[in-house]
Design an enzyme around this catalytic site. Structure first.
Site: not given
Ligand code: PGA
Length: 263
Positions: A14, A16, A103, A105, A175, A181, A221
């Site tokens: 992903n 983003k 997601h 976000e 998640e 993140g 992460s």
């Molecule tokens: P990250 O994001 O690996 O940077 O923690 C994962 C995601 O939001 O899909």
């Protein structure tokens, strides 16, 4: 539609809001030389919408049909007066075969609630795409003891909006919001516990056969240093990777990890 019988592990990137068309071309060229196609796993990229066509072109130029392509989001409608939005049929026309829905976000920054996530999942399926439905709790929800309630609510909102024959076709991503993140990864045992809750919640609405065959990814992460232990965790069928997927070398190492998931 039949239950999801493709039980191969999924390694999903992903991106983003990273990588425009030029950076996408460069990445695909690099990744193709770092990661050999393998038939025992699926590799899927979710670039920003502006880079979807560039990704498809770059994968074709590198002769890599194994590198699958998904959108990060689609609108709840198929067309209309929704400035800046894109719809599931549009991304399908661009050669995309997957889409994320829900997601965290999107839920937090853009107000996608359970009803919107359910509607988007429906549009994704109607367009012939494979949805990855994202669920997960915030730290406040976890600390308040609401892990199970939150996951059950998020899962059932989507499944109850779908027809029985659609329910077996979803891929899920667990998640935990506090792990996205942040560099803070769920311990493998925590991932297994949450995946079991998601699987039970799927079973409560869709039945045990669909729950048993559901593909549930872990996200938050994930990096080369923790991929093996996460993939070895019971009930983890793949990963959705944000930050570490931006470097082709790191993501190639993740995709080439040695262990298949254990059920
Ligand atoms: P990250 O994001 O690996 O940077 O923690 C994962 C995601 O939001 O899909």
């Amino acid at each position: 539609m039949m239950p999801n019988h493709d039980r191969r592990p999924v390694f999903a990137a992903n991106w983003k809001m990273h990588k425009g068309p030029q950076a996408t071309h460069e990445y695909v060229g690099a990744f193709a030389s770092l990661y050999e196609a393998r038939s025992d796993r699926r590799v899927v990229f979710f670039p920003p919408a502006i880079s979807l066509v560039a990704f498809r072109e770059a994968a074709a130029a590198a002769d890599r049909p194994d590198l699958e392509l998904g959108a990060q989001d689609v609108h709840t409608a198929t067309e209309g007066a929704h400035t800046s939005a894109i719809s599931a049929p549009m991304v399908a026309e661009a050669g995309v075969t997957w889409s994320l829905a829900g997601h965290s976000e999107r839920r937090r920054e853009f107000g996608d609630d359970d009803a919107a996530v359910a509607a988007k999942t429906g549009r994704i399926l109607e367009a012939g795409l494979a949805p990855v439905v994202c669920v997960g709790e915030t730290l406040e929800e976890r600390d308040a003891g609401n892990l199970r309630a939150v996951l059950e609510r998020q899962v059932s909102a989507v499944l109850s909006s779908l027809s029985p024959d659609q329910r077996g076709t979803l891929t899920w991503a667990y998640e935990p919001v506090w792990a996205i993140g942040t560099g803070r990864t769920a311990a493998p045992a925590d991932a297994s516990e949450a995946h079991a809750i998601v699987r039970e919640a799927i079973g409560a609405t869709a039945g045990g056969d669909i729950a048993a065959s559901a593909v549930i990814l872990y996200g938050g992460s994930v990096k080369p240093g923790n991929i093996d232990e996460l993939m070895a965790a019971t009930g983890v069928d793949g990963v959705l990777v944000g930050g570490a997927s931006l470097d082709p070398r790191d993501f190639a190492a993740i995709c080439a990890c040695g262990t298949d998931s254990e059920r």
